[in-house]
Design a protein around this motif. Sequence first.
Motif, PDB file in Angstrom:
ATOM      1  N   ASN A 116     -12.139  -0.786   0.120  1.00 44.64           N
ATOM      2  CA  ASN A 116     -12.795   0.377  -0.258  1.00 44.64           C
ATOM      3  C   ASN A 116     -11.988   1.231  -1.507  1.00 44.64           C
ATOM      4  OD1 ASN A 116     -14.652   0.897   1.892  1.00 44.64           O
ATOM      5  ND2 ASN A 116     -12.869   0.874   3.248  1.00 44.64           N
ATOM      6  N   TYR A 117     -11.340   0.355  -2.129  1.00 46.08           N
ATOM      7  CA  TYR A 117     -10.320   0.918  -3.404  1.00 46.08           C
ATOM      8  C   TYR A 117     -10.866   1.419  -4.400  1.00 46.08           C
ATOM      9  CZ  TYR A 117      -5.864   1.234  -5.681  1.00 46.08           C
ATOM     10  OH  TYR A 117      -4.860   1.943  -6.425  1.00 46.08           O
TER      11      TYR A 117
ATOM     12  N   LEU B 285       0.904  -1.109  -0.064  1.00 45.77           N
ATOM     13  CA  LEU B 285       0.172   0.083  -0.026  1.00 45.77           C
ATOM     14  C   LEU B 285       0.894   1.216   0.199  1.00 45.77           C
ATOM     15  CD1 LEU B 285      -2.703   1.227   0.445  1.00 45.77           C
ATOM     16  CD2 LEU B 285      -2.361   1.248   2.844  1.00 45.77           C
ATOM     17  N   GLY B 286       0.444   2.174  -0.773  1.00 44.12           N
ATOM     18  CA  GLY B 286       1.171   3.397  -0.733  1.00 44.12           C
ATOM     19  C   GLY B 286       0.425   4.619  -0.458  1.00 44.12           C
TER      20      GLY B 286
ATOM     21  N   CYS C  17      -7.601  13.264   0.057  1.00 43.51           N
ATOM     22  CA  CYS C  17      -8.910  12.492  -0.047  1.00 43.51           C
ATOM     23  C   CYS C  17      -8.708  11.070  -0.218  1.00 43.51           C
ATOM     24  CB  CYS C  17      -9.844  13.029  -1.312  1.00 43.51           C
ATOM     25  SG  CYS C  17      -8.927  12.290  -2.834  1.00 43.51           S
ATOM     26  N   ALA C  18      -9.566  10.235   0.025  1.00 43.67           N
ATOM     27  CA  ALA C  18      -9.740   8.657   0.177  1.00 43.67           C
ATOM     28  C   ALA C  18      -9.343   8.237  -1.238  1.00 43.67           C
ATOM     29  CB  ALA C  18     -10.968   8.319   0.416  1.00 43.67           C
ATOM     30  N   GLY C  19      -9.153   8.994  -2.360  1.00 49.10           N
ATOM     31  CA  GLY C  19      -8.861   8.418  -3.510  1.00 49.10           C
ATOM     32  C   GLY C  19      -7.220   8.441  -3.786  1.00 49.10           C
ATOM     33  N   ASN C  20      -6.477   9.088  -2.633  1.00 48.33           N
ATOM     34  CA  ASN C  20      -5.112   9.199  -2.935  1.00 48.33           C
ATOM     35  C   ASN C  20      -4.454   7.965  -2.179  1.00 48.33           C
ATOM     36  OD1 ASN C  20      -5.508  12.586  -2.420  1.00 48.33           O
ATOM     37  ND2 ASN C  20      -4.899  11.880  -4.316  1.00 48.33           N
ATOM     38  N   ILE C  21      -4.879   6.769  -2.443  1.00 45.18           N
ATOM     39  CA  ILE C  21      -4.246   5.515  -1.893  1.00 45.18           C
ATOM     40  C   ILE C  21      -3.880   4.777  -3.154  1.00 45.18           C
ATOM     41  CG2 ILE C  21      -4.933   5.592   0.448  1.00 45.18           C
ATOM     42  CD1 ILE C  21      -6.957   3.309  -0.608  1.00 45.18           C
ATOM     43  N   LEU C  22      -2.664   3.961  -3.148  1.00 43.19           N
ATOM     44  CA  LEU C  22      -2.162   3.181  -3.822  1.00 43.19           C
ATOM     45  C   LEU C  22      -2.259   1.827  -3.697  1.00 43.19           C
ATOM     46  CD1 LEU C  22      -1.038   3.125  -7.091  1.00 43.19           C
ATOM     47  CD2 LEU C  22       1.220   3.621  -6.147  1.00 43.19           C
TER      48      LEU C  22
ATOM     49  N   ILE D  61      -3.904  -2.660   4.392  1.00 43.20           N
ATOM     50  CA  ILE D  61      -4.140  -3.159   2.967  1.00 43.20           C
ATOM     51  C   ILE D  61      -5.563  -3.908   2.864  1.00 43.20           C
ATOM     52  CG2 ILE D  61      -3.583  -5.246   1.475  1.00 43.20           C
ATOM     53  CD1 ILE D  61      -0.705  -4.702   2.208  1.00 43.20           C
ATOM     54  N   GLY D  62      -5.984  -4.642   3.914  1.00 43.97           N
ATOM     55  CA  GLY D  62      -7.309  -5.029   3.884  1.00 43.97           C
ATOM     56  C   GLY D  62      -8.385  -3.838   3.893  1.00 43.97           C
ATOM     57  N   ALA D  63      -8.225  -2.628   4.495  1.00 45.53           N
ATOM     58  CA  ALA D  63      -9.121  -1.693   4.395  1.00 45.53           C
ATOM     59  C   ALA D  63      -9.073  -0.832   3.078  1.00 45.53           C
ATOM     60  CB  ALA D  63      -8.754  -0.587   5.670  1.00 45.53           C
TER      61      ALA D  63
END
Length: 174
Positions: free
Chosen positions: A141-142, A69-70, A77-82, A135-137
Amino acid sequence: LYYDFRNDLIKSLIRELKKGHVLVNGNYSTLLGNGYEMLQQSIGTFKGESIIGKGNVHSKRFEYNKIILGSRSPHVCAGNILLVNNIASEEIDKYFDLSNEIVYVNAIGENIQQRLNGADYDSDTLLLTDNQMFIGAATKNYDKFKVPTCFISAKKIKRFYTNVQKADLDVKTS
C-alpha cells in the motif's frame, strides 16, 4: 501448574491485544539527520549529496541491506509510514558512536520530515521494525497513500501587540 500458567499467559496477551498493545521486534530510535553532511559543511567540503543516499537509513539495531519499516507517533494518516533500506556506513561509524537506539536518516532530496509527520531532530523518535507482516502490508500500500504536507505560504503582517491588535489577532485565529 503449567496449564494455569499457559491459560493466564493467553488471557494476558488477549487483554493486551484488546488495548491495542502489540509486541513487535524493533525499537523506538532517536533520529539523527545528516550529521556527517553537517560536519562536511562546517569544514567547507559538503557537495550537496547525502552519504547514505535516498531511501536509506543507518541503524545498528537491524541487519544491513534489509528493508525496515518506520512509523512515527502521532501516526495521523496512512501516508506516515517509511519503508527504507538499512545500509552499513563506515564513515558514519567512524565519526559517530551510535547505539542501537539511534537511526541515521537522510533529508537531502527526500520528504522524510513530511512523511514522518513533521519530524525534526530535537530528540524525535521513530518506531523501527523488521516485522515481515508489517513490511509486506506497507509495501503493498506504500504508493496508494499521499504524504501529508503543508506548503501554504503566509503573508507577513507587522504587529505592535496593542490591546486592539491582540483582540484582532485573537478573532482571526479562533
